[in-house]
Design an enzyme around this catalytic site. Structure first.
Site, PDB file in Angstrom:
ATOM      1  N   SER A  96     -22.045 -21.956  88.869  1.00  0.00           N
ATOM      2  CA  SER A  96     -20.576 -22.068  88.879  1.00  0.00           C
ATOM      3  C   SER A  96     -20.187 -22.048  90.360  1.00  0.00           C
ATOM      4  O   SER A  96     -19.947 -20.993  90.938  1.00  0.00           O
ATOM      5  CB  SER A  96     -19.926 -20.892  88.147  1.00  0.00           C
ATOM      6  OG  SER A  96     -20.376 -20.834  86.818  1.00  0.00           O
ATOM      7  N   LYS A 171     -14.621 -25.026  85.626  1.00  0.00           N
ATOM      8  CA  LYS A 171     -15.291 -23.755  85.322  1.00  0.00           C
ATOM      9  C   LYS A 171     -14.554 -22.569  85.955  1.00  0.00           C
ATOM     10  O   LYS A 171     -14.375 -21.518  85.323  1.00  0.00           O
ATOM     11  CB  LYS A 171     -16.736 -23.822  85.841  1.00  0.00           C
ATOM     12  CG  LYS A 171     -17.523 -22.542  85.706  1.00  0.00           C
ATOM     13  CD  LYS A 171     -17.827 -22.209  84.265  1.00  0.00           C
ATOM     14  CE  LYS A 171     -18.395 -20.800  84.151  1.00  0.00           C
ATOM     15  NZ  LYS A 171     -18.622 -20.408  82.774  1.00  0.00           N
ATOM     16  N   LYS A 240     -16.278 -13.722  91.647  1.00  0.00           N
ATOM     17  CA  LYS A 240     -16.502 -14.918  92.479  1.00  0.00           C
ATOM     18  C   LYS A 240     -15.770 -16.137  91.894  1.00  0.00           C
ATOM     19  O   LYS A 240     -15.106 -16.888  92.622  1.00  0.00           O
ATOM     20  CB  LYS A 240     -18.027 -15.164  92.566  1.00  0.00           C
ATOM     21  CG  LYS A 240     -18.502 -16.422  93.206  1.00  0.00           C
ATOM     22  CD  LYS A 240     -18.992 -17.508  92.248  1.00  0.00           C
ATOM     23  CE  LYS A 240     -19.842 -17.086  91.109  1.00  0.00           C
ATOM     24  NZ  LYS A 240     -20.272 -18.140  90.211  1.00  0.00           N
TER      25      LYS A 240
HETATM   26  P1  NDP Z   1     -27.961 -13.645  87.991  1.00  0.00           P
HETATM   27  O1  NDP Z   1     -27.320 -12.771  88.995  1.00  0.00           O
HETATM   28  O2  NDP Z   1     -28.515 -13.051  86.751  1.00  0.00           O
HETATM   29  O3  NDP Z   1     -29.171 -14.473  88.669  1.00  0.00           O
HETATM   30  C1  NDP Z   1     -29.013 -15.101  89.888  1.00  0.00           C
HETATM   31  C2  NDP Z   1     -30.243 -15.898  90.249  1.00  0.00           C
HETATM   32  O4  NDP Z   1     -30.087 -16.367  91.585  1.00  0.00           O
HETATM   33  C3  NDP Z   1     -31.537 -15.090  90.244  1.00  0.00           C
HETATM   34  O5  NDP Z   1     -32.580 -15.950  89.913  1.00  0.00           O
HETATM   35  C4  NDP Z   1     -31.634 -14.647  91.695  1.00  0.00           C
HETATM   36  O6  NDP Z   1     -32.932 -14.367  92.129  1.00  0.00           O
HETATM   37  C5  NDP Z   1     -31.149 -15.880  92.403  1.00  0.00           C
HETATM   38  N1  NDP Z   1     -30.654 -15.611  93.748  1.00  0.00           N
HETATM   39  C6  NDP Z   1     -29.697 -14.726  94.113  1.00  0.00           C
HETATM   40  N2  NDP Z   1     -29.494 -14.792  95.443  1.00  0.00           N
HETATM   41  C7  NDP Z   1     -30.369 -15.700  95.929  1.00  0.00           C
HETATM   42  C8  NDP Z   1     -30.645 -16.212  97.234  1.00  0.00           C
HETATM   43  N3  NDP Z   1     -29.981 -15.777  98.308  1.00  0.00           N
HETATM   44  N4  NDP Z   1     -31.608 -17.141  97.352  1.00  0.00           N
HETATM   45  C9  NDP Z   1     -32.279 -17.581  96.280  1.00  0.00           C
HETATM   46  N5  NDP Z   1     -32.077 -17.158  95.021  1.00  0.00           N
HETATM   47  C10 NDP Z   1     -31.116 -16.231  94.855  1.00  0.00           C
HETATM   48  O7  NDP Z   1     -26.915 -14.799  87.657  1.00  0.00           O
HETATM   49  P2  NDP Z   1     -26.743 -15.644  86.302  1.00  0.00           P
HETATM   50  O8  NDP Z   1     -28.044 -16.216  85.911  1.00  0.00           O
HETATM   51  O9  NDP Z   1     -25.968 -14.840  85.329  1.00  0.00           O
HETATM   52  O10 NDP Z   1     -25.740 -16.780  86.825  1.00  0.00           O
HETATM   53  C11 NDP Z   1     -26.161 -17.936  87.524  1.00  0.00           C
HETATM   54  C12 NDP Z   1     -24.961 -18.863  87.633  1.00  0.00           C
HETATM   55  O11 NDP Z   1     -24.513 -19.211  86.326  1.00  0.00           O
HETATM   56  C13 NDP Z   1     -23.754 -18.221  88.341  1.00  0.00           C
HETATM   57  O12 NDP Z   1     -23.069 -19.169  89.097  1.00  0.00           O
HETATM   58  C14 NDP Z   1     -22.901 -17.730  87.180  1.00  0.00           C
HETATM   59  O13 NDP Z   1     -21.530 -17.627  87.562  1.00  0.00           O
HETATM   60  C15 NDP Z   1     -23.148 -18.832  86.161  1.00  0.00           C
HETATM   61  N6  NDP Z   1     -22.936 -18.459  84.763  1.00  0.00           N
HETATM   62  C16 NDP Z   1     -23.481 -17.319  84.219  1.00  0.00           C
HETATM   63  C17 NDP Z   1     -23.245 -16.993  82.892  1.00  0.00           C
HETATM   64  C18 NDP Z   1     -23.823 -15.768  82.235  1.00  0.00           C
HETATM   65  O14 NDP Z   1     -23.476 -15.516  81.069  1.00  0.00           O
HETATM   66  N7  NDP Z   1     -24.707 -14.994  82.889  1.00  0.00           N
HETATM   67  C19 NDP Z   1     -22.389 -17.839  82.048  1.00  0.00           C
HETATM   68  C20 NDP Z   1     -21.946 -19.055  82.685  1.00  0.00           C
HETATM   69  C21 NDP Z   1     -22.196 -19.318  83.998  1.00  0.00           C
HETATM   70  P3  NDP Z   1     -33.574 -12.890  91.994  1.00  0.00           P
HETATM   71  O15 NDP Z   1     -34.251 -12.887  90.670  1.00  0.00           O
HETATM   72  O16 NDP Z   1     -34.505 -12.799  93.136  1.00  0.00           O
HETATM   73  O17 NDP Z   1     -32.439 -11.901  92.101  1.00  0.00           O
END
Ligand code: NDP
Length: 295
Positions: A96, A171, A240
């Protein structure tokens, strides 16, 4: 079709699981390598050591990271994707994200012969698990057709929002509405608890009336009344999203006091509850302010 998936978080991992099967040949990368290793133990996928290694041979790259800032970092950082992406590849950013950053990434990648669409999702982790996410994408229809199969693997309702950045815009506004619904439902129920009305009785009526929303029909009964508060979507990520909507409104000269207020309230909630809290826990802030629990 060779697919690279970058970011196995709460929603990324269950989305990627749908690509760990024929006709896809999946390779994954995650910042915390142990999560990628665990994913590969349970699914038909290879693990890449770096983002560059993940995308080197990929026809399609899917990114699902917290915000556009992390997508840019994975693109441009050390061992980043930019130098390794092959000409003719398509990048689908399911983060997002924010529209201006998506547009600038699309322009930069386009100069290297790599196509880009922003394709944020809704439907939560349960929709990701069942492969029934709503996908709102921005970009060229000809690009979408090349990756339709990938998006259909995890998406059910798939909607073209407009040019690159339009998916992000849609979104952000959807999630700003979610934030408003959570805060308004919590405030309304807090008043009713003070008035001596049982919140379950209140929900029964509201959910048969015009005050209802997904928050009142599902989130509050399943997560607040039960005090379960499961972590499915981090509050920090919703903050965010509302921030993106609020900045968009300012940039476009729109007057949106409710969105600004919801952004400020979720900022407060994030400071109080921390980075790991679930979005529905914003209700806890309202409960504390009113010295009661909605149960
Ligand atoms: P999470 O916080 O669970 O996961 C984030 C992911 O990004 C992890 O794989 C994390 O790695 C990685 N990450 C974080 N920082 C960095 C960085 N600096 N460099 C590389 N990788 C990084 O988020 P979600 O999976 O929940 O969400 C992902 C996206 O989807 C977001 O934009 C969210 O707004 C959107 N979204 C989420 C929903 C939900 O229900 N969860 C629903 C709809 C949209 P690590 O494992 O190392 O922390």
């Amino acid at each position: 079709m060779k697919v690279a998936f970058i970011g196995l978080g709460d929603i990324g991992a269950p989305m990627a699981a749908h690509l760990a099967r024929d006709p896809f040949d999946l390779i994954v990368w995650n910042r915390t390598a142990s999560k990628a290793d665990e994913f590969a133990r349970n699914h038909k996928a290879r693990v890449a050591a770096t983002p560059a290694d993940a995308v080197r041979d990929a026809d399609v790259v899917v990114t699902c990271l917290p915000s556009s800032a992390e997508v840019e970092a994975v693109l441009h950082g050390e061992n980043g994707m930019l130098g390794a992406l092959q000409k003719g590849a398509v990048m689908i950013d399911c983060t997002s994200g924010d529209p201006p950053t998506s547009r600038s990434m699309a322009a930069e990648l386009g100069g290297r012969g790599v196509a880009f669409i922003d394709a944020p999702v809704s439907g939560g982790t349960s929709g990701a698990k069942s492969g029934t996410l709503t996908v709102m994408w921005g970009g060229e229809a000809t690009v979408f057709e090349r990756v339709r199969e990938v998006i259909e693997a995890f998406g059910k309702k798939i909607v073209h929002a407009g040019p690159v950045g339009a998916g992000d815009a849609l979104k952000a506004v959807n999630n700003a509405l979610l934030a408003v619904h959570i805060l308004s439902a919590a405030e309304g129920l807090a008043v009713l608890v003070k008035a001596g009305v049982d919140p379950k009785v209140a929900l029964d009526v509201i959910n048969a009336s015009s005050g209802r929303s997904n928050t009142s029909e599902n989130l509050i009964p399943q997560r607040v009344i039960t005090r379960a508060f499961p972590r499915t979507f981090r509050l920090a990520l919703l903050e965010k999203d509302i921030g993106i909507a609020a900045v968009m409104a300012v940039d476009l000269g729109a007057t949106t006091p409710l969105i600004s207020l919801a952004a400020a309230r979720f900022h407060e909630a994030r400071e109080q509850l921390g980075e790991q809290a679930d979005h529905v826990e914003a209700v806890r802030m309202v409960e504390r302010e009113n010295g009661l629990e909605i149960r």
